[in-house]
Design a protein around this motif. Structure first.
Motif, PDB file in Angstrom:
ATOM      1  N   THR A  68       0.866  -1.172   0.000  1.00 40.60           N
ATOM      2  CA  THR A  68       0.000   0.000   0.000  1.00 40.60           C
ATOM      3  C   THR A  68       0.901   1.220   0.000  1.00 40.60           C
ATOM      4  OG1 THR A  68      -1.661  -1.193   1.267  1.00 40.60           O
ATOM      5  CG2 THR A  68      -1.852   1.214   1.224  1.00 40.60           C
ATOM      6  N   ARG A  69       0.753   2.037  -1.030  1.00 38.33           N
ATOM      7  CA  ARG A  69       1.575   3.247  -1.196  1.00 38.33           C
ATOM      8  C   ARG A  69       3.067   2.928  -1.100  1.00 38.33           C
ATOM      9  NH1 ARG A  69      -1.838   5.317   2.933  1.00 38.33           N
ATOM     10  NH2 ARG A  69      -3.841   5.621   1.977  1.00 38.33           N
ATOM     11  N   GLY A  70       3.473   1.841  -1.736  1.00 37.32           N
ATOM     12  CA  GLY A  70       4.884   1.494  -1.795  1.00 37.32           C
ATOM     13  C   GLY A  70       5.433   0.760  -0.581  1.00 37.32           C
ATOM     14  N   ARG A  71       4.605   0.524   0.426  1.00 34.78           N
ATOM     15  CA  ARG A  71       5.056  -0.175   1.636  1.00 34.78           C
ATOM     16  C   ARG A  71       4.438  -1.577   1.661  1.00 34.78           C
ATOM     17  NH1 ARG A  71       6.160   1.872   7.318  1.00 34.78           N
ATOM     18  NH2 ARG A  71       6.450   3.754   6.101  1.00 34.78           N
ATOM     19  N   PRO A  72       5.270  -2.638   1.629  1.00 33.05           N
ATOM     20  CA  PRO A  72       4.728  -4.000   1.653  1.00 33.05           C
ATOM     21  C   PRO A  72       3.947  -4.267   2.945  1.00 33.05           C
ATOM     22  CG  PRO A  72       7.070  -4.013   1.122  1.00 33.05           C
ATOM     23  CD  PRO A  72       6.727  -2.626   1.552  1.00 33.05           C
ATOM     24  N   HIS A  73       2.785  -4.928   2.788  1.00 28.24           N
ATOM     25  CA  HIS A  73       2.013  -5.319   3.966  1.00 28.24           C
ATOM     26  C   HIS A  73       1.849  -6.827   4.075  1.00 28.24           C
ATOM     27  CE1 HIS A  73      -1.615  -5.967   1.565  1.00 28.24           C
ATOM     28  NE2 HIS A  73      -1.402  -4.782   1.009  1.00 28.24           N
ATOM     29  N   SER A  74       2.257  -7.569   3.036  1.00 27.65           N
ATOM     30  CA  SER A  74       2.248  -9.026   3.129  1.00 27.65           C
ATOM     31  C   SER A  74       3.138  -9.617   2.037  1.00 27.65           C
ATOM     32  CB  SER A  74       0.824  -9.581   3.013  1.00 27.65           C
ATOM     33  OG  SER A  74       0.269  -9.266   1.762  1.00 27.65           O
ATOM     34  N   VAL A  75       3.618 -10.830   2.303  1.00 27.77           N
ATOM     35  CA  VAL A  75       4.319 -11.613   1.290  1.00 27.77           C
ATOM     36  C   VAL A  75       3.516 -12.888   1.082  1.00 27.77           C
ATOM     37  CG1 VAL A  75       6.624 -10.654   1.654  1.00 27.77           C
ATOM     38  CG2 VAL A  75       5.916 -12.652   2.954  1.00 27.77           C
ATOM     39  N   ILE A 111      -1.220 -17.685  -1.583  1.00 28.64           N
ATOM     40  CA  ILE A 111      -1.233 -18.141  -0.195  1.00 28.64           C
ATOM     41  C   ILE A 111      -0.402 -17.146   0.598  1.00 28.64           C
ATOM     42  CG2 ILE A 111      -0.621 -19.987   1.409  1.00 28.64           C
ATOM     43  CD1 ILE A 111      -0.797 -21.924  -1.058  1.00 28.64           C
ATOM     44  N   THR A 112      -1.035 -16.429   1.520  1.00 27.96           N
ATOM     45  CA  THR A 112      -0.308 -15.462   2.334  1.00 27.96           C
ATOM     46  C   THR A 112       0.663 -16.204   3.244  1.00 27.96           C
ATOM     47  OG1 THR A 112      -2.127 -13.888   2.278  1.00 27.96           O
ATOM     48  CG2 THR A 112      -0.533 -13.638   4.074  1.00 27.96           C
ATOM     49  N   LEU A 113       1.922 -15.772   3.215  1.00 30.82           N
ATOM     50  CA  LEU A 113       2.958 -16.373   4.054  1.00 30.82           C
ATOM     51  C   LEU A 113       3.209 -15.550   5.312  1.00 30.82           C
ATOM     52  CD1 LEU A 113       5.565 -17.350   1.320  1.00 30.82           C
ATOM     53  CD2 LEU A 113       3.758 -18.768   2.325  1.00 30.82           C
ATOM     54  N   ALA A 114       3.173 -14.230   5.186  1.00 34.08           N
ATOM     55  CA  ALA A 114       3.444 -13.356   6.335  1.00 34.08           C
ATOM     56  C   ALA A 114       2.715 -12.038   6.175  1.00 34.08           C
ATOM     57  CB  ALA A 114       4.941 -13.096   6.476  1.00 34.08           C
ATOM     58  N   ARG A 115       2.354 -11.472   7.298  1.00 40.21           N
ATOM     59  CA  ARG A 115       1.794 -10.123   7.343  1.00 40.21           C
ATOM     60  C   ARG A 115       2.878  -9.211   7.909  1.00 40.21           C
ATOM     61  NH1 ARG A 115      -3.011 -10.973   5.418  1.00 40.21           N
ATOM     62  NH2 ARG A 115      -4.145 -12.817   6.041  1.00 40.21           N
ATOM     63  N   LEU A 116       2.945  -8.006   7.380  1.00 43.10           N
ATOM     64  CA  LEU A 116       4.006  -7.071   7.736  1.00 43.10           C
ATOM     65  C   LEU A 116       3.399  -5.792   8.300  1.00 43.10           C
ATOM     66  CD1 LEU A 116       5.930  -7.477   4.369  1.00 43.10           C
ATOM     67  CD2 LEU A 116       6.295  -8.780   6.466  1.00 43.10           C
ATOM     68  N   ASN A 117       4.217  -5.074   9.057  1.00 39.73           N
ATOM     69  CA  ASN A 117       3.806  -3.751   9.529  1.00 39.73           C
ATOM     70  C   ASN A 117       4.962  -2.788   9.286  1.00 39.73           C
ATOM     71  OD1 ASN A 117       5.653  -3.919  11.737  1.00 39.73           O
ATOM     72  ND2 ASN A 117       4.135  -5.083  12.895  1.00 39.73           N
ATOM     73  N   SER A 118       4.814  -1.562   9.748  1.00 41.40           N
ATOM     74  CA  SER A 118       5.832  -0.546   9.468  1.00 41.40           C
ATOM     75  C   SER A 118       7.176  -0.881  10.104  1.00 41.40           C
ATOM     76  CB  SER A 118       5.352   0.825   9.935  1.00 41.40           C
ATOM     77  OG  SER A 118       5.094   0.799  11.327  1.00 41.40           O
ATOM     78  N   ALA A 119       7.195  -1.754  11.120  1.00 34.46           N
ATOM     79  CA  ALA A 119       8.450  -2.132  11.766  1.00 34.46           C
ATOM     80  C   ALA A 119       9.110  -3.342  11.107  1.00 34.46           C
ATOM     81  CB  ALA A 119       8.211  -2.420  13.252  1.00 34.46           C
ATOM     82  N   SER A 120       8.416  -3.974  10.171  1.00 34.39           N
ATOM     83  CA  SER A 120       8.970  -5.163   9.514  1.00 34.39           C
ATOM     84  C   SER A 120      10.139  -4.787   8.617  1.00 34.39           C
ATOM     85  CB  SER A 120       7.900  -5.864   8.672  1.00 34.39           C
ATOM     86  OG  SER A 120       6.842  -6.309   9.484  1.00 34.39           O
ATOM     87  N   GLY A 121      11.080  -5.709   8.508  1.00 39.39           N
ATOM     88  CA  GLY A 121      12.263  -5.486   7.683  1.00 39.39           C
ATOM     89  C   GLY A 121      11.931  -5.509   6.203  1.00 39.39           C
ATOM     90  N   PRO A 122      12.905  -5.219   5.364  1.00 39.11           N
ATOM     91  CA  PRO A 122      12.688  -5.226   3.912  1.00 39.11           C
ATOM     92  C   PRO A 122      12.390  -6.634   3.395  1.00 39.11           C
ATOM     93  CG  PRO A 122      14.998  -4.831   4.437  1.00 39.11           C
ATOM     94  CD  PRO A 122      14.262  -4.863   5.734  1.00 39.11           C
ATOM     95  N   VAL A 123      11.674  -6.695   2.275  1.00 41.88           N
ATOM     96  CA  VAL A 123      11.249  -7.979   1.723  1.00 41.88           C
ATOM     97  C   VAL A 123      12.052  -8.399   0.497  1.00 41.88           C
ATOM     98  CG1 VAL A 123       8.909  -7.674   2.597  1.00 41.88           C
ATOM     99  CG2 VAL A 123       9.446  -6.971   0.255  1.00 41.88           C
ATOM    100  N   ASP A 124      12.864  -7.507  -0.062  1.00 38.25           N
ATOM    101  CA  ASP A 124      13.539  -7.794  -1.331  1.00 38.25           C
ATOM    102  C   ASP A 124      14.388  -9.057  -1.288  1.00 38.25           C
ATOM    103  OD1 ASP A 124      12.330  -5.536  -2.300  1.00 38.25           O
ATOM    104  OD2 ASP A 124      14.103  -4.266  -2.082  1.00 38.25           O
ATOM    105  N   ARG A 125      15.153  -9.233  -0.232  1.00 36.29           N
ATOM    106  CA  ARG A 125      16.014 -10.417  -0.142  1.00 36.29           C
ATOM    107  C   ARG A 125      15.187 -11.702  -0.102  1.00 36.29           C
ATOM    108  NH1 ARG A 125      19.904 -10.158   4.560  1.00 36.29           N
ATOM    109  NH2 ARG A 125      19.499 -12.280   5.102  1.00 36.29           N
ATOM    110  N   PHE A 126      14.095 -11.680   0.657  1.00 44.31           N
ATOM    111  CA  PHE A 126      13.201 -12.838   0.718  1.00 44.31           C
ATOM    112  C   PHE A 126      12.639 -13.140  -0.670  1.00 44.31           C
ATOM    113  CE2 PHE A 126       8.973 -14.656   0.903  1.00 44.31           C
ATOM    114  CZ  PHE A 126       9.171 -15.772   1.694  1.00 44.31           C
TER     115      PHE A 126
END
Length: 178
Positions: free
Chosen positions: A78-85, A122-137
């Motif tokens: 949402t607006r460039g910030r990941p909220h789930s993988v 299939i949702t694997l994880a939910r993220l919030n503003s404190a979650s780390g970056p997702v690119d490496r994953f």
């Protein structure tokens, strides 16, 4: 009120492969084996009489059993910030046809049609503003895949929100045609 959705529960071997891929994003809320599912249609909160109508309408769906495989990963933002993988599933066409049949049955029960584009995952994880970056994953698991697994049924789930995450209980099972 009952918070409902229609979905598929991955078989144990598929869930194990997904659980093995989880990790590597700080402060992500990873899903448990019991939470892993492919949503066919989110319904939301409904009163008991409508929930019963929905259960009956879903029982009238005729659709052949089919195979699905995990294929790749992605994220929603949402607006460039990941909220789930999530992990993708394929083939898209088959599950999209079942999604449309479910949606049509729910519309006949009095619900509004689904307006969002359908992307089976299939949702694997939910993220919030404190979650780390997702690119490496995402880079590390870009080729995540499983063998195809047969899906012989779909389910009506009730979702209960809790501080540790949502709990999903299958309240009705609908057999797909052999």
């Amino acid at each position: 009120m009952h918070r409902l959705f229609v979905g598929l529960r991955p078989p144990p071997a598929m869930r194990e492969a997904l659980l093995a891929a989880m990790g590597g994003i700080d402060r992500a809320r990873w899903q448990s084996a019991e939470q892993l599912h492919v949503t066919l249609r989110f319904i939301g909160e409904v009163e008991r009489p409508l929930a019963e109508e929905i259960a009956i309408a879903l029982g009238n769906i005729r659709f052949p059993a089919f195979d699905l495989a995990v294929s790749g990963v992605g994220s929603f933002d949402t607006r460039g910030r990941p909220h789930s993988v999530w992990a993708g599933v394929k083939p898209h066409e088959t599950i999209a046809r079942l999604h449309r049949k479910v949606d049509q049955a729910l519309v006949r029960s009095g619900l509004e049609p689904e307006r969002r584009a359908y992307l089976p995952h299939i949702t694997l994880a939910r993220l919030n503003s404190a979650s780390g970056p997702v690119d490496r994953f995402l880079d590390h698991h870009a080729d995540l895949s499983t063998a195809p697994f047969r899906f012989n049924n779909f389910l009506l789930f009730e979702s209960t929100l809790a501080s540790e995450g949502a709990r999903y209980e299958a309240i009705a099972r609908y057999r797909l045609d052999p």
